[in-house]
Structures are given as structure tokens and as C-alpha cells.
Design a protein around this motif. Structure first.
Motif, PDB file in Angstrom:
ATOM      1  N   TRP A   1       0.917  -1.260  -0.196  1.00  0.00           N
ATOM      2  CA  TRP A   1      -0.146  -0.036  -0.001  1.00  0.00           C
ATOM      3  C   TRP A   1       0.901   1.265   0.002  1.00  0.00           C
ATOM      4  N   SER A   2       1.887   1.298   0.872  1.00  0.00           N
ATOM      5  CA  SER A   2       2.768   2.272   0.640  1.00  0.00           C
ATOM      6  C   SER A   2       3.495   2.600  -0.661  1.00  0.00           C
ATOM      7  N   TYR A   3       3.946   1.487  -1.296  1.00  0.00           N
ATOM      8  CA  TYR A   3       4.613   1.756  -2.779  1.00  0.00           C
ATOM      9  C   TYR A   3       3.502   2.348  -3.709  1.00  0.00           C
ATOM     10  N   ILE A   4       2.162   1.675  -3.652  1.00  0.00           N
ATOM     11  CA  ILE A   4       0.994   2.291  -4.368  1.00  0.00           C
ATOM     12  C   ILE A   4       0.983   3.958  -4.245  1.00  0.00           C
ATOM     13  N   GLY A   5       0.892   4.088  -2.933  1.00  0.00           N
ATOM     14  CA  GLY A   5       0.715   5.464  -2.489  1.00  0.00           C
ATOM     15  C   GLY A   5       2.156   6.540  -3.237  1.00  0.00           C
ATOM     16  N   ILE A   6       3.353   5.748  -3.092  1.00  0.00           N
ATOM     17  CA  ILE A   6       4.376   6.569  -3.496  1.00  0.00           C
ATOM     18  C   ILE A   6       4.526   6.759  -5.007  1.00  0.00           C
ATOM     19  N   VAL A   7       3.767   5.555  -5.877  1.00  0.00           N
ATOM     20  CA  VAL A   7       3.749   5.490  -7.291  1.00  0.00           C
ATOM     21  C   VAL A   7       2.655   6.853  -7.749  1.00  0.00           C
ATOM     22  N   ILE A   8       1.601   6.763  -7.050  1.00  0.00           N
ATOM     23  CA  ILE A   8       0.830   7.530  -7.305  1.00  0.00           C
ATOM     24  C   ILE A   8       1.160   9.176  -6.965  1.00  0.00           C
ATOM     25  N   LEU A   9       1.871   9.525  -5.992  1.00  0.00           N
ATOM     26  CA  LEU A   9       2.438  10.570  -5.532  1.00  0.00           C
ATOM     27  C   LEU A   9       3.701  11.322  -6.521  1.00  0.00           C
ATOM     28  N   LEU A  10       4.588  10.066  -7.063  1.00  0.00           N
ATOM     29  CA  LEU A  10       5.375  10.548  -7.785  1.00  0.00           C
ATOM     30  C   LEU A  10       4.741  10.983  -9.524  1.00  0.00           C
ATOM     31  N   PHE A  11       3.840  10.069  -9.780  1.00  0.00           N
ATOM     32  CA  PHE A  11       3.115  10.580 -11.051  1.00  0.00           C
ATOM     33  C   PHE A  11       2.394  11.886 -10.985  1.00  0.00           C
ATOM     34  N   ALA A  12       1.831  12.123  -9.982  1.00  0.00           N
ATOM     35  CA  ALA A  12       1.161  13.649  -9.713  1.00  0.00           C
ATOM     36  C   ALA A  12       2.247  14.674  -9.530  1.00  0.00           C
ATOM     37  N   PHE A  13       3.312  14.423  -9.136  1.00  0.00           N
ATOM     38  CA  PHE A  13       4.442  15.437  -8.800  1.00  0.00           C
ATOM     39  C   PHE A  13       4.712  15.682 -10.184  1.00  0.00           C
ATOM     40  N   ARG A  14       5.124  14.467 -10.797  1.00  0.00           N
ATOM     41  CA  ARG A  14       5.630  14.699 -12.330  1.00  0.00           C
ATOM     42  C   ARG A  14       4.381  15.573 -13.351  1.00  0.00           C
ATOM     43  N   ALA A  15       3.309  15.277 -12.973  1.00  0.00           N
ATOM     44  CA  ALA A  15       2.100  16.063 -13.637  1.00  0.00           C
ATOM     45  C   ALA A  15       2.310  17.476 -13.280  1.00  0.00           C
ATOM     46  N   ILE A  16       2.438  17.870 -11.990  1.00  0.00           N
ATOM     47  CA  ILE A  16       2.396  19.195 -11.556  1.00  0.00           C
ATOM     48  C   ILE A  16       3.684  19.931 -12.326  1.00  0.00           C
ATOM     49  N   ILE A  17       4.769  19.188 -12.238  1.00  0.00           N
ATOM     50  CA  ILE A  17       5.920  19.860 -12.986  1.00  0.00           C
ATOM     51  C   ILE A  17       5.871  20.004 -14.294  1.00  0.00           C
ATOM     52  N   ARG A  18       5.241  19.085 -15.077  1.00  0.00           N
ATOM     53  CA  ARG A  18       5.098  19.501 -16.584  1.00  0.00           C
ATOM     54  C   ARG A  18       3.955  20.403 -16.835  1.00  0.00           C
ATOM     55  N   THR A  19       2.877  20.664 -15.923  1.00  0.00           N
ATOM     56  CA  THR A  19       2.045  21.525 -16.423  1.00  0.00           C
ATOM     57  C   THR A  19       2.638  22.953 -15.990  1.00  0.00           C
ATOM     58  N   SER A  20       3.387  22.862 -15.007  1.00  0.00           N
ATOM     59  CA  SER A  20       4.140  24.511 -14.552  1.00  0.00           C
ATOM     60  C   SER A  20       4.958  24.724 -15.462  1.00  0.00           C
ATOM     61  N   VAL A  21       5.762  23.891 -16.172  1.00  0.00           N
ATOM     62  CA  VAL A  21       6.829  24.318 -17.473  1.00  0.00           C
ATOM     63  C   VAL A  21       6.177  24.660 -18.608  1.00  0.00           C
ATOM     64  N   ARG A  22       4.913  23.953 -18.732  1.00  0.00           N
ATOM     65  CA  ARG A  22       4.230  24.263 -19.996  1.00  0.00           C
ATOM     66  C   ARG A  22       3.479  25.667 -19.819  1.00  0.00           C
ATOM     67  N   SER A  23       3.057  25.692 -18.746  1.00  0.00           N
ATOM     68  CA  SER A  23       2.332  27.173 -18.555  1.00  0.00           C
ATOM     69  C   SER A  23       3.547  28.482 -18.612  1.00  0.00           C
ATOM     70  N   TYR A  24       4.686  28.084 -17.846  1.00  0.00           N
ATOM     71  CA  TYR A  24       5.697  29.046 -17.920  1.00  0.00           C
ATOM     72  C   TYR A  24       6.179  29.536 -19.245  1.00  0.00           C
ATOM     73  N   PHE A  25       6.179  28.367 -20.140  1.00  0.00           N
ATOM     74  CA  PHE A  25       6.939  28.593 -21.543  1.00  0.00           C
ATOM     75  C   PHE A  25       5.772  29.305 -22.456  1.00  0.00           C
ATOM     76  N   SER A  26       4.363  29.181 -21.982  1.00  0.00           N
ATOM     77  CA  SER A  26       3.469  29.652 -22.778  1.00  0.00           C
ATOM     78  C   SER A  26       3.092  31.017 -22.546  1.00  0.00           C
ATOM     79  N   LEU A  27       3.873  31.783 -21.498  1.00  0.00           N
ATOM     80  CA  LEU A  27       3.740  33.093 -21.506  1.00  0.00           C
ATOM     81  C   LEU A  27       4.447  33.984 -22.352  1.00  0.00           C
ATOM     82  N   PRO A  28       3.976  35.308 -22.570  1.00  0.00           N
ATOM     83  CA  PRO A  28       4.462  36.021 -23.897  1.00  0.00           C
ATOM     84  C   PRO A  28       5.801  36.326 -23.150  1.00  0.00           C
TER      85      PRO A  28
END
Length: 104
Positions: free
Chosen positions: A49-76
Motif C-alpha cells: 500500500w505504501s508503494y502504491i501511494g508513492i507511485v501515485i505521488l510521483l506521477f502526480a508530482f511529475r504532472a504538476i511539474i510538467r504543467t508548470s513548465v508548459r504554462s511558464y513557456f506559454s507566457l508571452p
């Protein structure tokens, strides 16, 4: 109320980030990682159960970073902010007579 003031157009734009499920899944993964320690004997071992939680946590962290980088580079790249002249006002300090106190 009869005078109409001219309100200038804003020189900078406000960029609002897109909504994301990343922080919610990050919290879910963090809860799963911590609560998985105490879920010993519930279908699987506690570490599963801890490993499942850590995998979900890492994928969510990756999604947060990817959307942050995309929105940063979409700025004028540049904003043409017209420079405004600020009104200047001169302040005159009142001189006090010697020996007088400002306390009443």
C-alpha cells in the motif's frame, strides 16, 4: 460625479494557470504512502500500500511539474508596458520653534 476620469488600459497581462488534478492526486498519494504503513493485513502487506501511494505521488508530482513548465513557456516573452510618468509632489517640512514640544 459628473467628471469622467480616463482609466488607462493595463500594460501587463495576467496569466491564470489551468486547473489541474495534480495536487489532489499528490495529496492522495501522500496519504496512501503514510496510511499504507498502518494498513498491515488489509488484503496486501503494508509496504504494498505504501508503494502504491508513492507511485501515485510521483506521477502526480511529475504532472504538476510538467504543467508548470508548459504554462511558464506559454507566457508571452515580452510585455510592452507603456511607461507612465508618476506625478511628483514636493513635501514641505514644518519647522518647529525651539523649545516647543509636540506633546499636548
Amino acid at each position: 460625479m459628473s467628471d469622467h476620469r480616463h482609466i488607462p488600459e493595463p500594460g501587463e497581462t495576467i496569466q491564470v494557470p489551468r486547473p489541474s488534478w495534480g495536487p489532489a492526486f499528490f495529496a492522495l498519494g501522500a496519504i496512501g504512502a503514510v496510511a499504507g504503513i498502518y494498513a498491515n493485513g488489509f488484503v496486501f502487506s503494508a509496504f504494498v500500500w505504501s508503494y502504491i501511494g508513492i507511485v501515485i505521488l510521483l506521477f502526480a508530482f511529475r504532472a504538476i511539474i510538467r504543467t508548470s513548465v508548459r504554462s511558464y513557456f506559454s507566457l508571452p516573452r515580452r510585455q510592452d508596458a507603456p511607461s507612465a510618468t508618476l506625478p511628483t509632489e514636493q513635501f514641505q517640512l514644518e519647522s518647529k520653534a525651539p523649545g516647543t514640544s509636540s506633546r499636548a
